[in-house]
Structures are given as C-alpha cells and as structure tokens.
Enzyme design. Structure first.
Site, PDB file in Angstrom:
ATOM      1  N   ASP A   1       0.790  -1.244   0.000  1.00  0.00           N
ATOM      2  CA  ASP A   1       0.000   0.000   0.000  1.00  0.00           C
ATOM      3  C   ASP A   1       0.822   1.295   0.000  1.00  0.00           C
ATOM      4  O   ASP A   1       0.445   2.274   0.668  1.00  0.00           O
ATOM      5  CB  ASP A   1      -0.971   0.021   1.189  1.00  0.00           C
ATOM      6  CG  ASP A   1      -1.955  -1.132   1.168  1.00  0.00           C
ATOM      7  OD1 ASP A   1      -1.915  -1.945   0.231  1.00  0.00           O
ATOM      8  OD2 ASP A   1      -2.776  -1.220   2.094  1.00  0.00           O
TER       9      ASP A   1
ATOM     10  N   GLU B   1      -4.569  -0.838  -1.460  1.00  0.00           N
ATOM     11  CA  GLU B   1      -5.897  -0.923  -0.841  1.00  0.00           C
ATOM     12  C   GLU B   1      -6.850  -0.018  -1.613  1.00  0.00           C
ATOM     13  O   GLU B   1      -6.519   1.143  -1.868  1.00  0.00           O
ATOM     14  CB  GLU B   1      -5.841  -0.483   0.633  1.00  0.00           C
ATOM     15  CG  GLU B   1      -7.208  -0.575   1.308  1.00  0.00           C
ATOM     16  CD  GLU B   1      -7.196  -0.197   2.792  1.00  0.00           C
ATOM     17  OE1 GLU B   1      -6.115  -0.110   3.381  1.00  0.00           O
ATOM     18  OE2 GLU B   1      -8.300   0.011   3.335  1.00  0.00           O
TER      19      GLU B   1
ATOM     20  N   LYS C   1      -6.528  -4.938  -3.227  1.00  0.00           N
ATOM     21  CA  LYS C   1      -7.224  -5.574  -2.097  1.00  0.00           C
ATOM     22  C   LYS C   1      -8.264  -4.618  -1.513  1.00  0.00           C
ATOM     23  O   LYS C   1      -8.006  -3.430  -1.350  1.00  0.00           O
ATOM     24  CB  LYS C   1      -6.205  -5.999  -1.029  1.00  0.00           C
ATOM     25  CG  LYS C   1      -5.386  -4.862  -0.422  1.00  0.00           C
ATOM     26  CD  LYS C   1      -4.296  -5.445   0.456  1.00  0.00           C
ATOM     27  CE  LYS C   1      -3.479  -4.409   1.184  1.00  0.00           C
ATOM     28  NZ  LYS C   1      -4.191  -3.567   2.135  1.00  0.00           N
TER      29      LYS C   1
ATOM     30  N   LYS D   1      -7.712  -4.762   4.709  1.00  0.00           N
ATOM     31  CA  LYS D   1      -6.399  -4.467   5.277  1.00  0.00           C
ATOM     32  C   LYS D   1      -5.397  -5.586   4.965  1.00  0.00           C
ATOM     33  O   LYS D   1      -4.244  -5.327   4.671  1.00  0.00           O
ATOM     34  CB  LYS D   1      -6.511  -4.271   6.801  1.00  0.00           C
ATOM     35  CG  LYS D   1      -7.547  -3.240   7.228  1.00  0.00           C
ATOM     36  CD  LYS D   1      -7.310  -1.898   6.583  1.00  0.00           C
ATOM     37  CE  LYS D   1      -8.341  -0.876   7.045  1.00  0.00           C
ATOM     38  NZ  LYS D   1      -8.359   0.314   6.162  1.00  0.00           N
TER      39      LYS D   1
ATOM     40  N   VAL E   1       3.135   0.184   4.285  1.00  0.00           N
ATOM     41  CA  VAL E   1       2.386   0.946   5.307  1.00  0.00           C
ATOM     42  C   VAL E   1       0.966   0.410   5.435  1.00  0.00           C
ATOM     43  O   VAL E   1       0.439  -0.163   4.492  1.00  0.00           O
ATOM     44  CB  VAL E   1       2.340   2.445   4.913  1.00  0.00           C
ATOM     45  CG1 VAL E   1       3.732   3.026   4.901  1.00  0.00           C
ATOM     46  CG2 VAL E   1       1.629   2.697   3.586  1.00  0.00           C
ATOM     47  N   THR E   2       0.363   0.645   6.605  1.00  0.00           N
ATOM     48  CA  THR E   2       0.999   1.113   7.824  1.00  0.00           C
ATOM     49  C   THR E   2       1.354  -0.095   8.687  1.00  0.00           C
ATOM     50  O   THR E   2       0.692  -1.119   8.606  1.00  0.00           O
ATOM     51  CB  THR E   2       0.080   2.062   8.639  1.00  0.00           C
ATOM     52  OG1 THR E   2      -1.104   1.365   9.034  1.00  0.00           O
ATOM     53  CG2 THR E   2      -0.310   3.295   7.818  1.00  0.00           C
TER      54      THR E   2
ATOM     55  N   CYS F   1      -2.197  -2.502   7.809  1.00  0.00           N
ATOM     56  CA  CYS F   1      -2.137  -3.446   6.686  1.00  0.00           C
ATOM     57  C   CYS F   1      -0.909  -4.363   6.726  1.00  0.00           C
ATOM     58  O   CYS F   1      -0.982  -5.512   6.279  1.00  0.00           O
ATOM     59  CB  CYS F   1      -2.238  -2.690   5.369  1.00  0.00           C
ATOM     60  SG  CYS F   1      -3.894  -1.990   5.147  1.00  0.00           S
TER      61      CYS F   1
HETATM   62  C1  C5J Z   1      -3.160   0.584   5.513  1.00  0.00           C
HETATM   63  C2  C5J Z   1      -4.954   1.784   6.554  1.00  0.00           C
HETATM   64  N1  C5J Z   1      -2.602   0.390   4.323  1.00  0.00           N
HETATM   65  N2  C5J Z   1      -4.184   2.214   7.543  1.00  0.00           N
HETATM   66  N3  C5J Z   1      -4.424   1.055   5.537  1.00  0.00           N
HETATM   67  O1  C5J Z   1      -2.545   0.373   6.539  1.00  0.00           O
HETATM   68  O2  C5J Z   1      -6.132   2.054   6.533  1.00  0.00           O
END
Ligand code: C5J
Length: 221
Positions: free
Chosen positions: A24, A72, A129, A132, A157-158, A162
């Site tokens: 992500d 995401e 996707k 998460k 991240v994060t 995820c």
């Molecule tokens: C991810 C989020 N990629 N924090 N998504 O961690 O919503």
C-alpha cells in the site's frame, strides 16, 4: 540459503522461494489530500520508509527475486465496500467521495496509484485488495503458490494496520515473514515501535524483524 541477522533469531531464506511484498505505498496514504490525511494523520510520518525501500527494491530486482505490490482500494461502483467500512469515522469526505486526488481509495483514481518512487515494473504483480490484509478477497495466495514462494519479506504501510494484518494472514497460511523495520512506517511512532515488537515477541510469534541493512548484507554475499 542466505541468513539475515534478525530478531528474535536469524532468518534463513532461499531467494528463489522468497518474495518482497510492498504494501500500500499509495498516494492515498503518503500524500496530502488522500485517505490518510482525511483520517487526521500527518502523512509525512510515512515518508521515512521510501528511501530504504527504494534501495531494497533495486537490490531485490537485481537479484531477480519476486516483487509483489499491493494497493488498498475499492471498485468504482463500491460493490466491494462493506457499509461498516464506508461509514467508519463519520468522515465528511470518506471512501468513494471526491477528494483532491480523485475519489478516495477507489481503483483507477490518482490517489490509488503507487507513489512514483516505488512504481511497479513489468512482471511485478499488483494485488488490489479491498481490506487491510493482502490475502483477503485477493489472488495473492494462488500467485505465491504458482511461483513456489515460501517466505515473504514484508514492507510498506501502515505497520500496525495493513502490514500487521498481512503478516498475521501469511503466518496462518504457513508463510515465514521477515518485516524490515525501516521499510515499514506508521502515522504513530509508538505504534511503529510496539507493532514491530509484537511481531518478533514470544519467539517470533508472527515472524522476524530486521533493519534493511541486514537484508542487504545477506544479499551482498
Ligand atoms: C493501511 C490503513 N494500508 N491504515 N491502511 O494500513 O487504513
């Protein structure tokens, strides 16, 4: 086999059966005006991961190892967006709404794209996707099986969302995960620290943790 000095103990891997997974690294999470900022976060916190990840990505590509990117996001018709996720946070501009980089967290929009610094190249699968975790409602597992991948080097991240969800999903499916501590990032420094500790605690309950320098050292042999 190569060995990375890691926590809680050495991570041994075969580069031909190992994939680098980059989770992500999208404009929606890393750039102003995206989903991350609309949630109230300081998106500059995530940028620490970019430079070390570029070095790892270049090295892994040079070693012909598999690279997989995830994003995401949701279908433009929102058919894959659970109502609970759409309404979470009571945001005035939330998932599917128009933001400065197009509709928030929607496939095909500018904000959904991977940042320029880490753009995928031909031959690197991109997993879109809706959740998460990178395994939920995606074809990641069949791609890993088709390429005989047994171990994952996880970045992105994060850290506590995820990355953690993906590592937990992978662990339950029998994959060994090495998380690179400087190639993952969180909006919250305390979550970054504790999130990494949680992975390697209890004898490596979900996986291993090491700085990218330890991986680069192993790959330089
Ligand atoms: C991810 C989020 N990629 N924090 N998504 O961690 O919503």
């Amino acid at each position: 086999m190569l060995t990375v000095k890691a926590t809680p103990y050495d991570f041994t891997f075969d580069p031909t059966n190992t994939a680098l997974v980059i989770i992500d690294m999208q404009r929606d999470f890393l750039e102003p005006g995206g989903f991350g900022e609309l949630l109230g976060n300081d998106v500059s916190q995530l940028r620490t991961a970019i430079a070390p990840l570029q070095t790892v990505l270049n090295t892994v590509r040079a070693k012909q190892m598999m690279v997989i990117h995830t994003r995401e996001g949701h279908r433009p018709d929102l058919a894959d967006l659970p109502e609970a996720k759409r309404t979470r946070g009571n945001l005035s501009c939330g998932i599917g709404d128009a933001g400065p980089m197009g509709r928030i967290l929607i496939r095909g929009e500018a904000g959904h794209e991977i940042i320029d610094e880490l753009k995928p190249i031909a031959g690197e699968p991109i997993i879109d996707k809706p959740g998460k975790g990178s395994f939920h409602a995606t074809d990641l597992e069949s791609i890993l099986k088709n390429h005989n991948i047994k171990q994952l080097i996880v970045t992105g991240v994060t850290t506590e969302v995820c990355v953690h969800t993906t590592v937990r999903e992978a662990n339950d499916r029998g994959y060994e995960c090495l998380v690179l501590s400087d190639c993952v990032a969180s909006y919250f420094p305390e979550f970054q620290a504790v999130g990494l500790k949680m992975i390697a605690a209890q004898g490596g309950i979900f996986g291993w943790v090491a700085p990218s320098s330890a991986l680069l050292e192993a790959l330089s042999i």
